[in-house]
Design an enzyme around this catalytic site. Sequence first.
Site, PDB file in Angstrom:
ATOM      1  N   HIS A 148     -28.044  24.754 -22.343  1.00 16.11           N
ATOM      2  CA  HIS A 148     -27.638  25.676 -23.418  1.00 16.11           C
ATOM      3  C   HIS A 148     -26.167  25.518 -23.724  1.00 16.11           C
ATOM      4  CE1 HIS A 148     -27.311  27.779 -19.548  1.00 16.11           C
ATOM      5  NE2 HIS A 148     -26.241  28.385 -20.048  1.00 16.11           N
ATOM      6  N   GLU A 163     -25.819  29.059 -14.177  1.00 14.74           N
ATOM      7  CA  GLU A 163     -26.716  30.179 -13.875  1.00 14.74           C
ATOM      8  C   GLU A 163     -28.157  29.874 -14.283  1.00 14.74           C
ATOM      9  OE1 GLU A 163     -25.246  33.901 -15.569  1.00 14.74           O
ATOM     10  OE2 GLU A 163     -27.310  34.649 -15.621  1.00 14.74           O
ATOM     11  N   ASP A 220     -26.062  36.052 -26.336  1.00 11.24           N
ATOM     12  CA  ASP A 220     -25.947  36.171 -24.880  1.00 11.24           C
ATOM     13  C   ASP A 220     -26.015  37.657 -24.518  1.00 11.24           C
ATOM     14  OD1 ASP A 220     -24.432  34.224 -22.473  1.00 11.24           O
ATOM     15  OD2 ASP A 220     -24.650  36.383 -22.158  1.00 11.24           O
ATOM     16  N   HIS A 236     -22.841  27.492 -25.254  1.00 12.44           N
ATOM     17  CA  HIS A 236     -22.237  28.790 -25.583  1.00 12.44           C
ATOM     18  C   HIS A 236     -21.395  28.628 -26.849  1.00 12.44           C
ATOM     19  CE1 HIS A 236     -22.764  30.809 -21.530  1.00 12.44           C
ATOM     20  NE2 HIS A 236     -22.862  29.557 -21.155  1.00 12.44           N
TER      21      HIS A 236
HETATM   22  P1  5GP Z   1     -24.513  29.557 -17.536  1.00 16.57           P
HETATM   23  O1  5GP Z   1     -25.853  29.049 -17.044  1.00 16.57           O
HETATM   24  O2  5GP Z   1     -24.057  28.844 -18.791  1.00 16.57           O
HETATM   25  O3  5GP Z   1     -23.474  29.544 -16.450  1.00 16.57           O
HETATM   26  O4  5GP Z   1     -24.686  31.096 -17.914  1.00 16.57           O
HETATM   27  C1  5GP Z   1     -25.890  31.582 -18.454  1.00 16.57           C
HETATM   28  C2  5GP Z   1     -25.621  32.555 -19.568  1.00 16.57           C
HETATM   29  O5  5GP Z   1     -26.873  33.066 -19.997  1.00 16.57           O
HETATM   30  C3  5GP Z   1     -24.749  33.756 -19.182  1.00 16.57           C
HETATM   31  O6  5GP Z   1     -23.707  33.890 -20.126  1.00 16.57           O
HETATM   32  C4  5GP Z   1     -25.728  34.938 -19.205  1.00 16.57           C
HETATM   33  O7  5GP Z   1     -25.121  36.129 -19.650  1.00 16.57           O
HETATM   34  C5  5GP Z   1     -26.806  34.463 -20.154  1.00 16.57           C
HETATM   35  N1  5GP Z   1     -28.142  34.973 -19.838  1.00 16.57           N
HETATM   36  C6  5GP Z   1     -28.740  34.922 -18.617  1.00 16.57           C
HETATM   37  N2  5GP Z   1     -29.984  35.461 -18.674  1.00 16.57           N
HETATM   38  C7  5GP Z   1     -30.152  35.860 -19.964  1.00 16.57           C
HETATM   39  C8  5GP Z   1     -31.248  36.482 -20.640  1.00 16.57           C
HETATM   40  O8  5GP Z   1     -32.297  36.795 -20.079  1.00 16.57           O
HETATM   41  N3  5GP Z   1     -31.068  36.741 -21.969  1.00 16.57           N
HETATM   42  C9  5GP Z   1     -29.922  36.408 -22.633  1.00 16.57           C
HETATM   43  N4  5GP Z   1     -29.857  36.710 -23.948  1.00 16.57           N
HETATM   44  N5  5GP Z   1     -28.868  35.827 -22.017  1.00 16.57           N
HETATM   45  C10 5GP Z   1     -28.990  35.545 -20.703  1.00 16.57           C
END
Ligand code: 5GP
Length: 129
Positions: free
Chosen positions: A93, A88, A29, A95
């Site tokens: 995905h 987001e 991440d 974690h």
């Molecule tokens: P969620 O969708 O589970 O709420 O959060 C998305 C996660 O993806 C976040 O922890 C954010 O830091 C990570 N993330 C978002 N865009 C990118 C990216 O372009 N590259 C990587 N490696 N992580 C990302």
Amino acid sequence: MASIFSRIAAGEIPSYKVAEDEKHFAFLDINPMAPGHTLVIPRHEVDYLFDLSAEEYGELMEFARKVALKLKKAVPCQRVGIAVLGMEVPHAHIHLVPLQTEADMDFRAPKKTLSAQEMTDIAKAIAEA
Ligand code: 5GP
């Protein structure tokens, strides 16, 4: 258009890769809650995790289990925590977060800042564990 995570899995956008197979991809991440915070995705682009077929879901979880075992070897921790939010990025995905304490899995806490070298080293250590 392909999701940002599909583009990462395809190698079109750089990432700190941890593991991959035909159907899955795991990478660090970019805004980690803890060093080694890893995201595990199916290459098949589905927004909501629970919209995956039962077979895809099972295979993803098994791939995540293997990654978690490597992560625990590479990053000293009490447990590897697992979480799904998807608030987001609209590409399912998981974690995986190395935990020393419960407080290490706090999605609202300020994220850790790691250097590119640290991220590279951690990704390599997990990949080779
Ligand atoms: P969620 O969708 O589970 O709420 O959060 C998305 C996660 O993806 C976040 O922890 C954010 O830091 C990570 N993330 C978002 N865009 C990118 C990216 O372009 N590259 C990587 N490696 N992580 C990302």
